[in-house]
Design an enzyme around this catalytic site. Structure first.
Site, PDB file in Angstrom:
ATOM      1  N   MET A 158      -9.005  48.424  45.608  1.00  0.00           N
ATOM      2  CA  MET A 158      -9.494  47.176  45.033  1.00  0.00           C
ATOM      3  C   MET A 158      -9.819  47.309  43.543  1.00  0.00           C
ATOM      4  O   MET A 158     -10.860  46.881  43.063  1.00  0.00           O
ATOM      5  CB  MET A 158     -10.712  46.668  45.818  1.00  0.00           C
ATOM      6  CG  MET A 158     -10.421  46.481  47.305  1.00  0.00           C
ATOM      7  SD  MET A 158      -8.930  45.522  47.674  1.00  0.00           S
ATOM      8  CE  MET A 158      -9.624  43.888  47.770  1.00  0.00           C
TER       9      MET A 158
ATOM     10  N   GLU B 232       0.627  44.535  59.219  1.00  0.00           N
ATOM     11  CA  GLU B 232       0.616  45.402  58.028  1.00  0.00           C
ATOM     12  C   GLU B 232       0.943  46.843  58.423  1.00  0.00           C
ATOM     13  O   GLU B 232       1.669  47.551  57.718  1.00  0.00           O
ATOM     14  CB  GLU B 232      -0.762  45.375  57.349  1.00  0.00           C
ATOM     15  CG  GLU B 232      -1.096  44.074  56.655  1.00  0.00           C
ATOM     16  CD  GLU B 232      -2.411  44.140  55.877  1.00  0.00           C
ATOM     17  OE1 GLU B 232      -2.696  45.170  55.252  1.00  0.00           O
ATOM     18  OE2 GLU B 232      -3.150  43.142  55.893  1.00  0.00           O
TER      19      GLU B 232
ATOM     20  N   ASN C  11       2.528  48.253  46.800  1.00  0.00           N
ATOM     21  CA  ASN C  11       1.260  47.620  47.180  1.00  0.00           C
ATOM     22  C   ASN C  11       1.469  46.838  48.461  1.00  0.00           C
ATOM     23  O   ASN C  11       2.556  46.308  48.700  1.00  0.00           O
ATOM     24  CB  ASN C  11       0.807  46.656  46.077  1.00  0.00           C
ATOM     25  CG  ASN C  11      -0.514  45.980  46.409  1.00  0.00           C
ATOM     26  OD1 ASN C  11      -1.457  46.635  46.871  1.00  0.00           O
ATOM     27  ND2 ASN C  11      -0.601  44.675  46.195  1.00  0.00           N
TER      28      ASN C  11
ATOM     29  N   HIS D  34      -0.144  43.534  50.371  1.00  0.00           N
ATOM     30  CA  HIS D  34      -1.019  42.389  50.099  1.00  0.00           C
ATOM     31  C   HIS D  34      -1.067  41.516  51.347  1.00  0.00           C
ATOM     32  O   HIS D  34      -0.028  41.246  51.960  1.00  0.00           O
ATOM     33  CB  HIS D  34      -0.481  41.597  48.906  1.00  0.00           C
ATOM     34  CG  HIS D  34      -1.344  40.431  48.560  1.00  0.00           C
ATOM     35  ND1 HIS D  34      -2.551  40.566  47.924  1.00  0.00           N
ATOM     36  CD2 HIS D  34      -1.197  39.102  48.810  1.00  0.00           C
ATOM     37  CE1 HIS D  34      -3.115  39.386  47.784  1.00  0.00           C
ATOM     38  NE2 HIS D  34      -2.310  38.471  48.308  1.00  0.00           N
TER      39      HIS D  34
ATOM     40  N   SER E 234      -7.120  51.715  57.230  1.00  0.00           N
ATOM     41  CA  SER E 234      -6.289  51.613  58.438  1.00  0.00           C
ATOM     42  C   SER E 234      -4.795  51.639  58.076  1.00  0.00           C
ATOM     43  O   SER E 234      -3.984  52.166  58.840  1.00  0.00           O
ATOM     44  CB  SER E 234      -6.647  50.363  59.256  1.00  0.00           C
ATOM     45  OG  SER E 234      -6.264  49.197  58.588  1.00  0.00           O
ATOM     46  N   ASN E 235      -4.451  51.109  56.909  1.00  0.00           N
ATOM     47  CA  ASN E 235      -3.055  51.234  56.481  1.00  0.00           C
ATOM     48  C   ASN E 235      -2.700  52.679  56.145  1.00  0.00           C
ATOM     49  O   ASN E 235      -1.592  53.141  56.435  1.00  0.00           O
ATOM     50  CB  ASN E 235      -2.780  50.325  55.274  1.00  0.00           C
ATOM     51  CG  ASN E 235      -2.489  48.907  55.706  1.00  0.00           C
ATOM     52  OD1 ASN E 235      -1.450  48.642  56.311  1.00  0.00           O
ATOM     53  ND2 ASN E 235      -3.413  47.998  55.421  1.00  0.00           N
TER      54      ASN E 235
ATOM     55  N   ASP F 147      -0.397  41.152  42.089  1.00  0.00           N
ATOM     56  CA  ASP F 147       0.255  40.748  43.339  1.00  0.00           C
ATOM     57  C   ASP F 147       1.634  40.130  43.099  1.00  0.00           C
ATOM     58  O   ASP F 147       2.004  39.106  43.705  1.00  0.00           O
ATOM     59  CB  ASP F 147      -0.655  39.792  44.149  1.00  0.00           C
ATOM     60  CG  ASP F 147      -1.946  40.483  44.548  1.00  0.00           C
ATOM     61  OD1 ASP F 147      -1.926  41.708  44.748  1.00  0.00           O
ATOM     62  OD2 ASP F 147      -2.972  39.798  44.655  1.00  0.00           O
TER      63      ASP F 147
HETATM   64  C1  GAR Z   1      -5.576  45.271  53.921  1.00  0.00           C
HETATM   65  O1  GAR Z   1      -5.602  44.063  54.627  1.00  0.00           O
HETATM   66  C2  GAR Z   1      -4.769  45.126  52.645  1.00  0.00           C
HETATM   67  O2  GAR Z   1      -3.674  44.269  52.788  1.00  0.00           O
HETATM   68  C3  GAR Z   1      -5.802  44.522  51.737  1.00  0.00           C
HETATM   69  O3  GAR Z   1      -6.989  45.227  52.012  1.00  0.00           O
HETATM   70  C4  GAR Z   1      -6.969  45.624  53.382  1.00  0.00           C
HETATM   71  C5  GAR Z   1      -7.243  47.113  53.438  1.00  0.00           C
HETATM   72  O4  GAR Z   1      -7.425  47.506  54.771  1.00  0.00           O
HETATM   73  N1  GAR Z   1      -5.415  44.657  50.358  1.00  0.00           N
HETATM   74  C6  GAR Z   1      -5.766  43.782  49.420  1.00  0.00           C
HETATM   75  O5  GAR Z   1      -6.433  42.782  49.652  1.00  0.00           O
HETATM   76  C7  GAR Z   1      -5.292  44.124  48.036  1.00  0.00           C
HETATM   77  N2  GAR Z   1      -5.296  42.966  47.208  1.00  0.00           N
HETATM   78  P1  GAR Z   1      -7.377  49.041  55.171  1.00  0.00           P
HETATM   79  O6  GAR Z   1      -8.338  49.765  54.238  1.00  0.00           O
HETATM   80  O7  GAR Z   1      -7.850  49.052  56.599  1.00  0.00           O
HETATM   81  O8  GAR Z   1      -5.966  49.518  55.008  1.00  0.00           O
END
Ligand code: GAR
Length: 217
Positions: free
Chosen positions: A92, A176, A109, A111, A15-16, A147
């Site tokens: 991840m 985000e 990144n 977080h 989604s990001n 992080d």
């Molecule tokens: C997001 O909340 C991001 O901040 C987190 O994973 C999610 C990915 O969502 N990232 C971490 O936890 C990294 N340590 P998305 O695939 O919908 O963008």
């Protein structure tokens, strides 16, 4: 003018990634999403890339004998695509210092916490457990420590009575999606001053990165 060629590294829903694609498409971001790389073949983010005609690659870390071998291929993939900037967006996998230093000050990144609080996993549950009144997300330049690294943008949300980790995560995810395009735009414009752990933004950008989402009345 074409934006800086940017790769987005994902492991999941993306989604990001979608927020970054949308911002670049609508010229709110001085970058162009030129490549998506996933370490999982089933990541929905790959489908998002295809829908937008963006080149996508799957590099499954399990196909490589070592972390270094995986990263060597990742690095080659990025350089072959003439990538200038890289965004980790729910990617991840831990990256080694060698890779991180190779992309120093060009690797972002996001977080899901207000760093330096709650690095690592399960950030929303930990924020609830700690009784935080506010929580949020951080977009930062990546350094070898997990992080950690100079902060570009943070988004703040309230923690509300009755929240559970899922509800809080959904509220953070919304912010985000606003913070990441803004941070990528700031990096792509190239007028940041990075000194040690601190980033100084151009004066006009300082106002943009302050989002008073919650002002105690
Ligand atoms: C997001 O909340 C991001 O901040 C987190 O994973 C999610 C990915 O969502 N990232 C971490 O936890 C990294 N340590 P998305 O695939 O919908 O963008």
């Amino acid at each position: 003018m074409a934006g800086r060629r940017t790769a987005v590294l994902i492991s999941g829903g993306g989604s990001n990634l979608q927020a970054l694609i949308d911002a670049c498409d609508s010229a709110q971001c001085a970058a162009e999403i030129a490549l998506v790389v996933s370490n999982r073949a089933d990541a929905f983010g790959l489908e998002r890339a295809r829908r937008h005609g963006i080149a996508a690659a799957v590099l499954d870390h399990r196909d490589f004998a070592s972390r270094e071998a995986f990263e060597a291929e990742l690095d080659r993939t990025l350089r072959d695509a003439r990538i200038e900037l890289v965004c980790l967006a729910g990617f991840m996998r831990l990256l080694t210092p060698g890779f991180v230093e190779g992309w120093r000050d060009r690797l972002l990144n996001i977080h899901p916490s207000l760093l330096p609080a709650f690095p690592g996993l399960h950030t929303h549950a930990r924020a609830l457990e700690a009784g935080c009144r506010v929580h949020g997300c951080t977009v930062h330049l990546v350094r070898p420590t997990l992080d950690d690294g100079p902060i570009l943008v943070q988004g703040v949300v309230p923690v509300l009575a009755g929240d559970d980790a899922d509800r809080l995560a959904a509220r953070v995810l919304e912010v985000e999606h606003r913070c990441y395009p803004l941070a990528l735009d700031l990096l792509a414009r190239g007028d940041l001053l990075i000194e040690g752990d601190r980033v100084t933004l151009p004066e006009e950008a300082e106002a943009l990165v302050l989002h008073p989402l919650f002002t105690p009345g």
